[in-house]
Every structure is written in structure tokens, then in C-alpha cells.
Design an enzyme around this catalytic site. Structure first.
Site, mmCIF file in Angstrom:
data_model
loop_
_atom_site.group_PDB
_atom_site.id
_atom_site.type_symbol
_atom_site.label_atom_id
_atom_site.label_comp_id
_atom_site.label_asym_id
_atom_site.label_seq_id
_atom_site.Cartn_x
_atom_site.Cartn_y
_atom_site.Cartn_z
ATOM 1 C CB CYS A 163 -2.230 12.867 12.048
ATOM 2 S SG CYS A 163 -1.719 11.156 12.000
ATOM 3 C CE LYS A 168 -1.300 2.298 3.270
ATOM 4 N NZ LYS A 168 -1.720 2.982 4.599
ATOM 5 C CB VAL A 217 3.065 18.583 5.278
ATOM 6 C CG1 VAL A 217 1.922 17.573 5.345
ATOM 7 C CG2 VAL A 217 2.237 19.955 5.524
ATOM 8 N NE ARG A 272 -0.513 13.390 8.102
ATOM 9 C CZ ARG A 272 -0.757 14.409 8.353
ATOM 10 N NH1 ARG A 272 -1.927 14.691 9.132
ATOM 11 N NH2 ARG A 272 0.221 15.050 8.313
#
EC number: 2.5.1.7
Length: 432
Positions: free
Chosen positions: A120, A22, A127, A96
Site C-alpha cells: 500500500c 465509493k 489486515v 485493497r
């Protein structure tokens, strides 16, 4: 909302094929924005997260075609034209990693408006490093009302990028942006995870010039244009490790196929230390345990090739019934022991202090109703349920659907008594 019910006590015996990773697939999907030609990804996992990103790419103008191929599931992505550089909050908040479309959009079109990912559940994961890397490449970044407005009308320029600490997401983002930059980019203190090497292989197949992925320094010589390619997604080392732990927990013998055991050496060493049998094969690895109780061992999460933070919750579940006391130190993310209280509902003896958990093995776990708090925590509860007496019911399993393809089917094929209980339509919170 759906739930998963596990009746404990059954050993696992059989074969589990490992899906594509993933964490690699979603970055490879974002790479499709870098070219106007089709990118064909084989060995693709079918997960909620890949579906979320597919919706976002479609919103940006790409065609996303999921199909079944000779080598399993595949996805063909064709961004012949970027019809919109706007990635709205309602899509980005769902995952995200979708924030990583920002770099490819700037690199190809010179502008983008992308929502900040939002909150989160696993501590602070800003970021900032992503934005600093893009600014180093020449992008002008403005933040306004929860959105990143980015411009590079004259294109991106090669740069020296040095991260103050290792970040997988920021390293990947810098790679995605720099491949179309004018000149040479060096990324220092880069993450070394195998998914970065997978991204490099795919980008180079598309015509990029990337060297050094998998080491602390990555060199990228920008090119004017990328083309289409076909790429097979690397096996999912976290899924591989999860089923390895499940086999050691439940006992029996499970063969993991379509796998690369060298990607989880740090886990396999700990399983052997605990007393499980580990046999590496040409196509994967066999995990086996007879009725002998496992021994408690200590682990400390570290960047790759160290013990993966994404396997910490699963290993904690394994240690709940081991003989002795285990110390588990989490050094990557803060607030990543939220599964501990839920494991304690099953009878586990766990003490948490800061970034360390002490697990004192108990003779037996008891089934109970528990709640998943995040992706890895949710599967740790399923693993514990495999040995808990009676029935364990795990709610909020939309977390599981984000990262594990056909989990009930794969475990059930090996003898686990696990079933999904259908509920109302799930909304789910923002995803990490």
C-alpha cells in the site's frame, strides 16, 4: 497513460451533483454475496474501483448488471450461487477493499481462499484486525504463500470483538461476517463513519439485525438467511468536500446538490474560518468566495466526525495560497504527505516533519508538470492547478479515476479549463 491538463485562473460558478460514496458502494457490493437473491444498489458511482470489484464478484459467481435508472446509475448484483470461493491475487491486488469479500464468503459458504491485498502506498495498513475479528467469530485462518485460507464448516458464532484501535475496514468486515453468525455479536471500539450506518441500513433491508452503527458499539443478532433488497448509496462526503475546497480555492459560487453537508461539518467549519462563504441548503451546500484572499487555518485529521484524512491533501492545496501559516497534522495514516513535494513543484512553500506539515501561503502558484501518488493527492494537484498561472499537467491519473466520477466534466461545467489528454493504455500499480 492519460493525463489531465488544467489552465489556471478561471473561477467556478455552477452546480455540481454529488455522486454516491465509493467507500460505501464497494462494501455494499460485497454484501451481495450474503444472499442468493438480487441486491439493487441505486445512486451508484461509476468508478474504476467499483468495476474492479464487479470483476471479482463475477469471478466468484455473481451476476453484475450495471444500468441507468430513474435515480441515476444503479447496479443489480445477484449471487444466486457462489461458484468459487477463490479470490486471486491478480484481482485483489487492484483494490485493497476487495479483501472484504472474505467475510461474506465464509459466512455464506463456510470456506474461502482470498489473496492478501499486498502493498500500500499510504503506510502500513495491515489486515490483522480483519483476521482477528473473523477468528473471534469462529473462523479458522491459515496464511500460506500470500493467501488467506479460511474455514468455518459449522458456521460462524456470535462473539465479543474489541478492536485495539479504530479501523473502518475491520469494522465493516466484522459486520459483513457477523450478520449470518449464530448468536449475538458485539463490536467494541467500532469506527463511527457514516458509511457504516449506510452498511447497517442496507444489511437490515436485507433482513439482518444490526444496531448501533455510527456509534462505538455495534450489536448484531445473527439470522439464518438474508434476502434481496433495494438500497440507495449515501452521497460521497469526500467528493463533496473536494468540490467544496475547489470552489473555495478558485473563487466564484458553486452549489453542491444531492449532498448531505452535515457529513462534512468539520471541513465546512474550517472553510468558514478561512473566510469562504458556506450556505447550507435543503439539497446540499453552496460554497462561495469573492476576490478576498483566504486566511491560513490549522487542521488535524481525526476519525469521523473529526476532519477526514481523505480531505487532508485537498485542504493542503487550499492553504498554499492562503494568507499566513497553516499547520496540518496527520494522525490517521503514516506517509500521507506525498503530495507535498508535487505541490512544491507548483511553487508552494511546505515543510514536512513526521506527521506534521507547515504550509506558508504564497501569492501565486505556477503551472508545472506534476505526478499523482495516490487518489487524494491526485485531486489536490488538480485543485492547485485551478489557480496556478499557466498550465498544470497531472500524470498517473488512474488514481483519480478510482475515486472521482466524471471529474473533468463536473469542474468543466462550472467554468474550469480542464481537459484529459489521452495516452497509452494504463496498467497502474496496486491500488489501496
Amino acid at each position: 497513460m492519460d493525463r489531465i491538463a488544467i489552465t489556471g485562473g478561471a473561477q467556478l460558478n455552477g452546480i455540481i451533483p454529488v455522486s454516491g460514496a465509493k467507500n460505501s458502494a464497494i462494501k455494499l457490493m460485497a454484501a451481495s454475496l450474503l444472499t442468493d437473491q438480487p441486491l439493487r444498489l441505486t445512486n451508484m458511482p461509476r468508478l474504476a474501483d467499483t468495476k474492479f470489484l464487479g470483476k471479482l464478484l463475477t469471478r466468484l459467481g455473481a451476476q453484475v448488471d450495471e444500468r441507468e435508472g430513474l435515480d441515476g446509475s444503479e447496479t443489480v448484483l445477484h449471487a444466486a450461487e457462489i461458484t468459487s470461493g477463490f479470490a486471486p491475487y491478480d484481482l485483489v491486488r487492484q483494490m485493497r477493499a476487495s479483501f472484504n469479500v472474505l467475510g461474506p464468503l465464509i459466512a455464506r459458504t463456510g470456506q474461502a481462499k482470498v489473496s492478501l491485498p499486498g502493498g500500500c502506498t499510504i503506510g502500513a495498513r495491515p489486515v490483522d484486525l480483519h483476521l482477528q475479528a473473523l477468528e473471534a467469530l469462529g473462523a479458522k485462518i491459515d496464511l500460506h504463500e500470500g493467501y488467506v485460507y479460511a474455514q468455518a464448516p459449522r458456521g460462524l458464532k456470535g462473539a465479543e470483538i474489541t478492536f485495539p484501535f479504530v479501523s473502518v475496514g475491520a469494522t465493516e468486515h466484522a459486520m459483513l461476517a457477523a450478520v449470518l453468525a449464530d448468536g449475538v455479536t458485539h463490536i467494541h471500539n467500532a469506527a463511527c463513519e457514516p458509511e457504516l450506518l449506510d452498511l447497517q441500513i442496507c444489511l437490515n433491508a436485507m433482513g439482518a439485525k444490526v444496531e448501533g452503527a455510527g456509534t462505538p458499539t455495534i450489536t448484531i443478532t445473527g439470522v439464518a438467511k438474508l434476502h434481496g433488497a433495494t438500497h440507495s448509496v449515501i452521497p460521497d462526503r469526500i467528493e463533496m468536500g473536494t468540490y467544496a475546497v475547489a470552489a473555495a480555492m478558485a473563487g466564484g459560487e458553486v452549489q453542491l446538490t444531492r449532498a448531505r453537508p452535515e457529513l462534512i461539518d468539520s471541513l465546512l467549519v474550517k472553510l468558514e474560518e478561512a473566510g469562504a462563504g458556506v450556505v447550507r441548503t435543503e439539497d446540499g451546500v453552496i460554497i462561495k468566495r469573492d476576490g478576498t484572499r483566504l486566511n491560513a487555518v490549522d487542521v488535524e485529521t481525526q476519525p469521523y466526525p473529526g476532519f477526514a484524512t481523505d480531505l487532508q491533501a485537498q485542504f493542503m492545496a487550499l492553504m498554499t495560497t492562503a494568507k499566513g501559516e497553516s499547520r496540518i497534522r496527520e494522525t490517521i495514516f503514516e506517509n500521507r504527505f506525498m503530495h507535498a513535494p508535487e505541490l512544491m513543484r507548483l511553487g508552494a512553500d511546505i515543510s514536512v516533519s513526521g506527521g506534521e506539515a507547515i504550509v506558508r501561503g504564497v501569492d501565486r502558484l505556477e503551472g508545472a508538470e506534476v505526478m499523482a501518488t495516490d487518489l487524494r493527492a491526485s485531486v489536490s494537484l488538480v485543485i492547485a492547478g485551478l489557480v496556478a498561472r499557466g498550465e498544470t499537467t497531472v500524470s498517473r491519473i488512474y488514481h483519480l479515476d478510482r475515486g472521482f466520477e466524471r471529474l473533468e466534466e463536473k469542474l468543466g461545467a462550472c467554468g474550469a479549463q480542464v481537459r484529459r489528454i489521452k495516452g497509452d493504455a494504463e496498467g497502474g500499480p496496486d491500488h489501496d
